[in-house]
Design a protein around this motif. Structure first.
Motif, mmCIF file in Angstrom:
data_model
loop_
_atom_site.group_PDB
_atom_site.id
_atom_site.type_symbol
_atom_site.label_atom_id
_atom_site.label_comp_id
_atom_site.label_asym_id
_atom_site.label_seq_id
_atom_site.Cartn_x
_atom_site.Cartn_y
_atom_site.Cartn_z
ATOM 1 N N GLY A 109 -1.460 46.467 -10.049
ATOM 2 C CA GLY A 109 -2.085 46.755 -11.334
ATOM 3 C C GLY A 109 -2.868 45.564 -11.834
ATOM 4 N N ARG A 110 -3.244 45.618 -13.090
ATOM 5 C CA ARG A 110 -3.965 44.529 -13.735
ATOM 6 C C ARG A 110 -3.634 44.541 -15.214
ATOM 7 N NH1 ARG A 110 -7.631 48.276 -11.810
ATOM 8 N NH2 ARG A 110 -8.395 49.707 -13.392
ATOM 9 N N LEU A 111 -3.808 43.413 -15.861
ATOM 10 C CA LEU A 111 -3.535 43.337 -17.293
ATOM 11 C C LEU A 111 -4.466 44.263 -18.058
ATOM 12 C CD1 LEU A 111 -3.108 39.485 -17.774
ATOM 13 C CD2 LEU A 111 -1.309 41.222 -17.667
ATOM 14 N N VAL A 139 -4.232 29.462 -3.833
ATOM 15 C CA VAL A 139 -4.127 30.864 -4.237
ATOM 16 C C VAL A 139 -5.539 31.361 -4.515
ATOM 17 C CG1 VAL A 139 -3.186 32.504 -5.895
ATOM 18 C CG2 VAL A 139 -1.831 30.503 -5.230
ATOM 19 N N ILE A 140 -5.928 32.421 -3.820
ATOM 20 C CA ILE A 140 -7.265 33.003 -3.966
ATOM 21 C C ILE A 140 -7.144 34.269 -4.795
ATOM 22 C CG2 ILE A 140 -9.260 33.943 -2.752
ATOM 23 C CD1 ILE A 140 -8.066 32.335 -0.258
ATOM 24 N N LEU A 141 -7.802 34.301 -5.947
ATOM 25 C CA LEU A 141 -7.747 35.473 -6.812
ATOM 26 C C LEU A 141 -8.858 36.439 -6.417
ATOM 27 C CD1 LEU A 141 -7.058 33.686 -10.213
ATOM 28 C CD2 LEU A 141 -5.414 34.713 -8.626
ATOM 29 N N ALA A 142 -8.457 37.624 -5.969
ATOM 30 C CA ALA A 142 -9.415 38.643 -5.534
ATOM 31 C C ALA A 142 -9.258 39.901 -6.384
ATOM 32 C CB ALA A 142 -9.218 38.956 -4.049
ATOM 33 N N THR A 143 -9.130 39.689 -7.697
ATOM 34 C CA THR A 143 -9.088 40.838 -8.608
ATOM 35 C C THR A 143 -10.505 41.338 -8.820
ATOM 36 O OG1 THR A 143 -9.198 39.363 -10.525
ATOM 37 C CG2 THR A 143 -7.004 40.048 -9.795
ATOM 38 N N ASN A 144 -10.625 42.554 -9.314
ATOM 39 C CA ASN A 144 -11.941 43.157 -9.512
ATOM 40 C C ASN A 144 -12.711 42.461 -10.625
ATOM 41 O OD1 ASN A 144 -11.763 45.333 -7.552
ATOM 42 N ND2 ASN A 144 -10.206 46.198 -8.889
ATOM 43 N N TYR A 145 -14.029 42.582 -10.556
ATOM 44 C CA TYR A 145 -14.882 42.018 -11.602
ATOM 45 C C TYR A 145 -15.106 43.041 -12.708
ATOM 46 C CZ TYR A 145 -15.683 37.590 -9.331
ATOM 47 O OH TYR A 145 -15.505 36.338 -8.793
ATOM 48 N N THR A 146 -14.000 43.524 -13.263
ATOM 49 C CA THR A 146 -14.015 44.383 -14.444
ATOM 50 C C THR A 146 -13.460 43.542 -15.593
ATOM 51 O OG1 THR A 146 -11.767 45.150 -13.973
ATOM 52 C CG2 THR A 146 -13.586 46.471 -13.058
ATOM 53 N N VAL A 147 -13.509 44.078 -16.804
ATOM 54 C CA VAL A 147 -12.950 43.340 -17.940
ATOM 55 C C VAL A 147 -11.477 43.039 -17.701
ATOM 56 C CG1 VAL A 147 -12.424 43.465 -20.399
ATOM 57 C CG2 VAL A 147 -14.625 44.284 -19.570
ATOM 58 N N GLU A 148 -10.727 44.054 -17.231
ATOM 59 C CA GLU A 148 -9.301 43.867 -16.988
ATOM 60 C C GLU A 148 -9.050 42.920 -15.818
ATOM 61 O OE1 GLU A 148 -10.770 46.844 -17.115
ATOM 62 O OE2 GLU A 148 -9.906 47.901 -18.841
ATOM 63 N N GLY A 149 -9.853 43.063 -14.750
ATOM 64 C CA GLY A 149 -9.705 42.196 -13.586
ATOM 65 C C GLY A 149 -9.994 40.742 -13.906
ATOM 66 N N GLU A 150 -11.022 40.517 -14.727
ATOM 67 C CA GLU A 150 -11.367 39.160 -15.148
ATOM 68 C C GLU A 150 -10.261 38.566 -16.022
ATOM 69 O OE1 GLU A 150 -14.992 37.230 -14.865
ATOM 70 O OE2 GLU A 150 -13.820 37.937 -13.169
ATOM 71 N N ALA A 151 -9.745 39.380 -16.949
ATOM 72 C CA ALA A 151 -8.656 38.905 -17.818
ATOM 73 C C ALA A 151 -7.427 38.563 -16.991
ATOM 74 C CB ALA A 151 -8.317 39.976 -18.858
ATOM 75 N N THR A 152 -7.146 39.378 -16.000
ATOM 76 C CA THR A 152 -6.003 39.128 -15.120
ATOM 77 C C THR A 152 -6.194 37.828 -14.350
ATOM 78 O OG1 THR A 152 -5.634 41.516 -14.892
ATOM 79 C CG2 THR A 152 -4.599 40.089 -13.243
#
Length: 199
Positions: A109-111, A139-152
């Motif tokens: 998930g994501r925040l 640690v490589i952060l590969a979360t999505n470039y969405t608002v939630e992904g960026e916040a996470t």
């Protein structure tokens, strides 16, 4: 006229799937009961089996039938790099590129405060423990470039850097084979900001 209670219960159960509203759930239920009863039985059996045997890997948090998944158990993976992704699908896509040889951690998930999803809901305590195992160097952060992904990514990077870990973020920019005239201005601006030296 109402549907039989068992059919209503099936329709209601199908609505738990993402993107499935009342009409879609009703169509699915009719199809399963009318046109594909053997398929329905296989679906029920497969779902029951998955619920019995699939859990989470104790190291990467991805779905696994063993306490430690085959990827985490593999001695061929680089233990010094840990790539953090939001979902198992992200993990699978990254793995298909064959560009990363390290280990993974799946947040599941994501925040998203608006949806009531906070730090405890995405297994951050487990991630911190994993990242501080004495082997991980980056640690490589590969979360999505969405608002939630960026916040996470921002939240997670703060937690990890405070513990002395080196944190990086996957780059973003122009897609491979893409033409500038067809790219949105935000992506183009980011590509310009993240430019690299040539040669």
């Amino acid at each position: 006229m109402r549907n039989p209670p068992a059919l209503e219960q099936l329709v209601d159960a199908l609505r738990c799937l993402p993107g499935v509203g009342p009409k879609s759930a009703l169509r699915m239920a009719y199809h399963l009961l009318q046109h594909d009863r053997p398929g329905s039985a296989r679906l029920a059996q497969a779902l029951d089996n998955a619920l019995q045997v699939v859990s989470h890997c104790s190291l990467c948090n991805n779905f696994s039938e063993q306490p430690v998944c085959p990827m985490c158990a593999s001695p061929q993976r680089d233990q010094t790099q840990l790539c953090v992704v939001e979902m198992p699908t992200d993990f699978m896509l990254l793995e298909q590129t064959q560009a990363f040889k390290g280990r993974y951690f799946v947040l599941m998930g994501r925040l998203s405060p608006l949806d009531g999803i906070g730090p405890r809901d995405i297994h951050l305590d487990k991630l911190i423990k994993r990242a501080q195992d004495g082997l991980v160097e980056e640690v490589i952060l590969a979360t999505n470039y969405t608002v939630e992904g960026e916040a996470t990514a921002h939240y997670v990077s703060g937690l990890l850097r405070a513990r002395g870990l080196r944190v990086s973020r996957i780059a973003r920019g122009l897609p491979m084979g893409g033409e500038i005239e067809h790219v949105d201005s935000g992506t183009l601006a980011q590509a310009m900001m993240e430019r690299r030296n040539v040669g």
